[in-house]
Design a protein around this motif. Sequence first.
Motif, PDB file in Angstrom:
ATOM      1  N   GLN A 153     -10.364 -44.610  -2.594  1.00  0.00           N
ATOM      2  CA  GLN A 153     -11.078 -45.488  -2.056  1.00  0.00           C
ATOM      3  C   GLN A 153     -10.864 -45.699  -0.473  1.00  0.00           C
ATOM      4  N   ASP A 154      -9.470 -45.336  -0.110  1.00  0.00           N
ATOM      5  CA  ASP A 154      -9.108 -45.296   1.429  1.00  0.00           C
ATOM      6  C   ASP A 154     -10.224 -43.937   2.103  1.00  0.00           C
ATOM      7  N   LEU A 155      -9.895 -42.874   1.406  1.00  0.00           N
ATOM      8  CA  LEU A 155     -10.579 -41.809   1.824  1.00  0.00           C
ATOM      9  C   LEU A 155     -12.169 -42.099   1.933  1.00  0.00           C
ATOM     10  N   LEU A 156     -12.648 -42.650   0.933  1.00  0.00           N
ATOM     11  CA  LEU A 156     -13.905 -42.871   0.934  1.00  0.00           C
ATOM     12  C   LEU A 156     -14.329 -43.584   2.103  1.00  0.00           C
ATOM     13  N   ASP A 157     -13.593 -44.517   2.269  1.00  0.00           N
ATOM     14  CA  ASP A 157     -14.053 -45.609   3.489  1.00  0.00           C
ATOM     15  C   ASP A 157     -14.316 -44.882   5.130  1.00  0.00           C
ATOM     16  N   MET A 158     -13.471 -43.548   4.948  1.00  0.00           N
ATOM     17  CA  MET A 158     -13.466 -42.943   6.048  1.00  0.00           C
ATOM     18  C   MET A 158     -14.690 -41.796   6.163  1.00  0.00           C
ATOM     19  N   MET A 159     -15.308 -41.629   4.864  1.00  0.00           N
ATOM     20  CA  MET A 159     -16.246 -40.685   4.734  1.00  0.00           C
ATOM     21  C   MET A 159     -17.755 -41.045   5.039  1.00  0.00           C
ATOM     22  N   TYR A 160     -18.681 -40.463   5.849  1.00  0.00           N
ATOM     23  CA  TYR A 160     -19.724 -40.883   6.049  1.00  0.00           C
ATOM     24  C   TYR A 160     -20.836 -39.969   5.564  1.00  0.00           C
ATOM     25  N   LEU A 161     -21.545 -40.328   4.553  1.00  0.00           N
ATOM     26  CA  LEU A 161     -22.752 -39.454   4.230  1.00  0.00           C
ATOM     27  C   LEU A 161     -24.117 -40.504   4.378  1.00  0.00           C
ATOM     28  N   GLU A 162     -25.081 -39.532   4.870  1.00  0.00           N
ATOM     29  CA  GLU A 162     -26.278 -40.522   5.069  1.00  0.00           C
ATOM     30  C   GLU A 162     -27.446 -39.476   4.644  1.00  0.00           C
ATOM     31  N   GLY A 163     -28.633 -40.285   4.409  1.00  0.00           N
ATOM     32  CA  GLY A 163     -30.061 -39.561   4.360  1.00  0.00           C
ATOM     33  C   GLY A 163     -29.839 -38.594   3.155  1.00  0.00           C
ATOM     34  N   GLU A 164     -30.406 -37.648   3.447  1.00  0.00           N
ATOM     35  CA  GLU A 164     -30.426 -36.565   2.095  1.00  0.00           C
ATOM     36  C   GLU A 164     -29.010 -36.184   1.380  1.00  0.00           C
ATOM     37  N   GLU A 165     -28.262 -36.072   2.257  1.00  0.00           N
ATOM     38  CA  GLU A 165     -26.888 -35.906   1.754  1.00  0.00           C
ATOM     39  C   GLU A 165     -26.400 -37.125   0.993  1.00  0.00           C
ATOM     40  N   LEU A 166     -26.468 -38.241   1.366  1.00  0.00           N
ATOM     41  CA  LEU A 166     -26.071 -39.244   0.173  1.00  0.00           C
ATOM     42  C   LEU A 166     -27.003 -39.392  -0.691  1.00  0.00           C
ATOM     43  N   ARG A 167     -28.188 -38.970  -0.934  1.00  0.00           N
ATOM     44  CA  ARG A 167     -29.038 -38.938  -2.013  1.00  0.00           C
ATOM     45  C   ARG A 167     -28.614 -37.918  -2.851  1.00  0.00           C
ATOM     46  N   PHE A 168     -28.420 -36.787  -2.354  1.00  0.00           N
ATOM     47  CA  PHE A 168     -27.775 -35.640  -3.326  1.00  0.00           C
ATOM     48  C   PHE A 168     -26.470 -35.795  -4.138  1.00  0.00           C
ATOM     49  N   ALA A 169     -25.397 -36.531  -3.217  1.00  0.00           N
ATOM     50  CA  ALA A 169     -24.254 -37.121  -3.771  1.00  0.00           C
ATOM     51  C   ALA A 169     -24.573 -38.183  -4.732  1.00  0.00           C
ATOM     52  N   GLU A 170     -25.360 -39.075  -4.865  1.00  0.00           N
ATOM     53  CA  GLU A 170     -25.563 -40.302  -5.457  1.00  0.00           C
ATOM     54  C   GLU A 170     -26.250 -39.603  -6.953  1.00  0.00           C
ATOM     55  N   ALA A 171     -26.906 -38.608  -6.802  1.00  0.00           N
ATOM     56  CA  ALA A 171     -27.631 -37.997  -7.985  1.00  0.00           C
ATOM     57  C   ALA A 171     -27.034 -38.116  -9.178  1.00  0.00           C
ATOM     58  N   SER A 172     -25.806 -37.844  -9.255  1.00  0.00           N
ATOM     59  CA  SER A 172     -24.928 -37.710 -10.515  1.00  0.00           C
ATOM     60  C   SER A 172     -24.566 -39.061 -11.055  1.00  0.00           C
ATOM     61  N   GLY A 173     -24.523 -40.314 -10.272  1.00  0.00           N
ATOM     62  CA  GLY A 173     -24.291 -41.609 -10.746  1.00  0.00           C
ATOM     63  C   GLY A 173     -22.616 -41.917 -10.736  1.00  0.00           C
ATOM     64  N   ASP A 174     -21.855 -40.829 -10.112  1.00  0.00           N
ATOM     65  CA  ASP A 174     -20.580 -41.122 -10.200  1.00  0.00           C
ATOM     66  C   ASP A 174     -20.002 -42.190  -9.215  1.00  0.00           C
ATOM     67  N   HIS A 175     -20.714 -42.544  -8.430  1.00  0.00           N
ATOM     68  CA  HIS A 175     -20.481 -43.812  -7.608  1.00  0.00           C
ATOM     69  C   HIS A 175     -20.554 -45.327  -8.246  1.00  0.00           C
ATOM     70  N   LEU A 176     -21.190 -45.099  -9.529  1.00  0.00           N
ATOM     71  CA  LEU A 176     -21.506 -46.380  -9.940  1.00  0.00           C
ATOM     72  C   LEU A 176     -20.479 -46.769 -10.806  1.00  0.00           C
ATOM     73  N   ASP A 177     -20.221 -47.962 -11.224  1.00  0.00           N
ATOM     74  CA  ASP A 177     -19.075 -48.479 -11.894  1.00  0.00           C
ATOM     75  C   ASP A 177     -19.488 -48.689 -13.636  1.00  0.00           C
TER      76      ASP A 177
END
Length: 196
Positions: free
Chosen positions: A94-118
């Motif tokens: 979580q500490d590393l995630l707080d330093m990471m910054y994805l946006e736009g298309e890159e973020l949508r690509f990352a979210e497509a797997s649903g791994d960020h959902l609890d």
Amino acid sequence: MSLLQQLEERSGHQCELCASKKELSIYEVPPISAGGVDGSILICNTCVEQIKTPESVDSNHWRCLNDSMWSEFRAVKVVAWRMLHRLKKEGWPQDLLDMMYLEGEELRFAEASGDHLDESEKVIHRDVNGVVLQAGDNVVLIKDLKVKGSSMVAKQGTAVRRISLDPENAKYIEGKVGGTQIVIVTEYVKKMAEKE
Ligand SMILES: [Zn+2]
């Protein structure tokens, strides 16, 4: 130049996540539609096995993300981001995630797997047989149901067409019976086959 050769050249012949030089192969980052060198990474056997079988994850192995999350390549960043989300309960990811910054298309690509959902956020509706229900499906009632707040009884065998899902509770769906929109408990419905 083949995809493998392109990835070997890009990575310097090493796993783009943990830098291992052993048992390297191509990992096409889902959804595969991206494909090509921009949608793939060179990966070692240890990393790919743990990505594909979440139960086998050794969180210490993924300390490597400390470095690879800063990759200049989109597919590497996306996989790092997804793994950090899977492991975030450990704290340090979580500490590393707080330093990471994805946006736009890159973020949508990352979210497509649903791994960020609890787990609790992944609301999946299932009928009495455990079949997954989706918005727009048609279902049939498997018992008589009293409709709350009215004298109406929705009879067993009634078809309810184009249901909608309660986004917050996997137990409830909604649909029209006799022109009235009602809430129905998923365990009292059976999904209808496409042609019924
Ligand atoms: Zn690796």
